[in-house]
Design an enzyme around this catalytic site. Structure first.
Site, mmCIF file in Angstrom:
data_model
loop_
_atom_site.group_PDB
_atom_site.id
_atom_site.type_symbol
_atom_site.label_atom_id
_atom_site.label_comp_id
_atom_site.label_asym_id
_atom_site.label_seq_id
_atom_site.Cartn_x
_atom_site.Cartn_y
_atom_site.Cartn_z
ATOM 1 N N GLU A 177 0.946 -1.220 -0.177
ATOM 2 C CA GLU A 177 0.024 0.154 -0.065
ATOM 3 C C GLU A 177 0.783 1.327 0.162
ATOM 4 O O GLU A 177 1.450 1.556 1.247
ATOM 5 C CB GLU A 177 -0.900 -0.094 1.007
ATOM 6 C CG GLU A 177 -1.867 1.131 1.330
ATOM 7 C CD GLU A 177 -2.673 1.256 2.457
ATOM 8 O OE1 GLU A 177 -2.484 0.363 3.491
ATOM 9 O OE2 GLU A 177 -3.412 2.154 2.652
ATOM 10 N N LYS A 219 -2.505 -2.153 -3.100
ATOM 11 C CA LYS A 219 -3.604 -1.219 -2.585
ATOM 12 C C LYS A 219 -2.927 0.307 -2.864
ATOM 13 O O LYS A 219 -2.505 1.149 -1.812
ATOM 14 C CB LYS A 219 -3.612 -1.652 -1.130
ATOM 15 C CG LYS A 219 -4.704 -0.639 -0.409
ATOM 16 C CD LYS A 219 -4.872 -1.433 0.949
ATOM 17 C CE LYS A 219 -6.041 -0.292 1.755
ATOM 18 N NZ LYS A 219 -6.382 -0.793 2.944
HETATM 19 C C1 5MM Z 1 -7.557 1.418 8.907
HETATM 20 O O1 5MM Z 1 -6.523 2.417 8.651
HETATM 21 C C2 5MM Z 1 -5.313 1.608 8.196
HETATM 22 C C3 5MM Z 1 -4.208 1.863 9.394
HETATM 23 O O2 5MM Z 1 -4.022 3.151 9.693
HETATM 24 P P1 5MM Z 1 -3.264 3.522 10.856
HETATM 25 O O3 5MM Z 1 -2.069 2.474 11.036
HETATM 26 O O4 5MM Z 1 -2.791 4.780 10.728
HETATM 27 O O5 5MM Z 1 -4.268 3.357 12.088
HETATM 28 C C4 5MM Z 1 -4.842 2.121 7.002
HETATM 29 O O6 5MM Z 1 -3.880 1.665 6.563
HETATM 30 C C5 5MM Z 1 -6.176 1.602 5.971
HETATM 31 O O7 5MM Z 1 -6.088 0.200 5.809
HETATM 32 C C6 5MM Z 1 -5.805 2.296 4.550
HETATM 33 O O8 5MM Z 1 -5.235 3.442 4.776
HETATM 34 C C7 5MM Z 1 -7.105 2.484 3.991
HETATM 35 O O9 5MM Z 1 -8.252 3.155 4.877
HETATM 36 P P2 5MM Z 1 -9.087 4.080 4.132
HETATM 37 O O10 5MM Z 1 -10.034 5.043 5.077
HETATM 38 O O11 5MM Z 1 -7.946 5.274 3.447
HETATM 39 O O12 5MM Z 1 -9.830 3.412 3.180
#
Ligand code: 5MM
Length: 340
Positions: A177, A219
């Site tokens: 990602e 991703k």
């Molecule tokens: C759920 O958030 C994931 C982890 O974030 P933190 O380590 O900062 O808590 C993040 O990687 C998430 O899986 C992705 O960014 C996708 O989330 P969104 O909200 O952008 O769909």
């Protein structure tokens, strides 16, 4: 062509009309989300919330996998079953976020590099034992006129490749990602340029590390203007820019692309995913979702920690999952938003 057992697992994660739920919020992030709806953040409230999501009716029709946070991997629900087992019983693959978050990049304090490679080999074998079948690592790329720097792109791509190789050696599928952030006033073109650079660096590092492209999932962000941009883009422009960026950077060997939502509203993210799939009829990879906020905002707001609201929250979550399953096939229509 010679196939590898992990290839089938990667294909399963991006099976037609299926996508992935990102429920891997670290304790700090979920605390922020809970605070916004007045829910105290404890081990029990985090468990209850995630049990609510994982037991929602019908989600197995459109979810191939769920990315978990380490704590969830070991939790047992009110039902007495492990949360991982609940997913497995529904044919949903459990995955695990394995990075340890972002740190300031040496020499570039306004940028970050994701850490977590120390001891990762050992952690991976423990996660595999606990039932994880795939993993995720997120790199964060900030955008403005100066950023990203070449060292930020290189350091994050190297870490992603190192991680992905270790994960495949441990018998799991890595999700890579590289998130180009929506924060900022940049326009669609700037996002396209930066996303292209991030993906070019990433695939060159993945190849250099000998990562098997057939056994990973990408991703990425969608190509969208920054949140503070004064030049909004149409749904069609976002879809075209996103597809063009992917065709220029992502090898055909990769089985699937599962987008993050990045701060878009739930409806916006679904519309974009649908439009991307309409542009993309002849592309080599499946194009689906791996959303966190765009799937979870409606159920989290409806639940707000109240037992009496569990059904309502589950119905909103199941609905969002279904709409995104349709969007991953180009079969979504905004009129469906009203039908729960
Ligand atoms: C759920 O958030 C994931 C982890 O974030 P933190 O380590 O900062 O808590 C993040 O990687 C998430 O899986 C992705 O960014 C996708 O989330 P969104 O909200 O952008 O769909």
């Amino acid at each position: 062509m010679k196939t590898h057992p992990l290839d089938a697992l990667a294909q399963q994660l991006v099976a037609p009309d299926h996508g992935i739920l990102a429920a891997d919020e670290s304790s700090g992030t979920i605390e922020k989300r809970f605070r916004a709806v007045g829910v105290p953040c404890t081990e029990v409230s985090r468990r209850d919330y995630r049990e609510l999501l994982f037991s929602s009716p019908g989600i197995d029709q459109h979810l191939s996998g769920v990315i978990l946070y380490e704590e969830t991997l070991g939790q047992t629900g009110r039902s007495g079953r492990r949360l991982v087992q609940m997913l497995e019983d529904r044919g949903i693959l459990p995955g695990i976020k394995v990075d340890r978050g972002v740190k300031a990049l040496p020499g570039h304090p306004e940028e970050s590099v994701t850490e977590g490679l120390d001891g990762l080999r050992e952690r991976l074998s423990a996660y595999r034992e606990q039932g994880a079948r795939f993993t995720k690592w997120r790199a964060v790329i900030a955008v403005d006129e100066q950023r990203p720097s070449a060292p930020a792109l290189r350091a994050n791509a190297e870490a992603l490749a190192h991680y992905a190789k270790l994960v495949q050696e441990a018998g799991m599928v890595p999700i890579v990602e590289p998130e180009v952030l929506m924060e900022g006033s940049h326009d669609l073109d700037r996002c396209r340029t930066v996303t292209t650079a991030a993906l070019d660096h990433l695939f060159s590092s993945l190849k250099a590390y000998g990562v098997r492209l057939e056994a990973l999932i990408l991703k990425p962000n969608m190509v969208v203007p920054g949140k503070q941009s004064d030049r909004p883009a149409t749904v069609e422009a976002v879809a075209e820019a996103t597809v063009e960026t992917l065709t220029r950077t992502v090898p055909a060997a990769v089985p699937g692309v599962a987008f993050l939502s990045g701060g878009q509203s739930p409806e916006e993210a679904t519309r974009h995913l649908n439009a991307i799939n309409l542009v993309a009829a002849r592309l080599p990879w499946r194009l689906t979702f791996s959303f966190s906020r765009a799937l979870q905002e409606p159920p989290l707001r409806a639940w707000a920690g109240k037992d009496g609201q569990v059904r309502e929250a589950q119905s909103l979550f199941s609905h969002r999952v279904r709409l995104n399953g349709l969007a991953s096939m180009g079969r979504y229509h905004p009129d469906l938003e009203k039908v729960t």
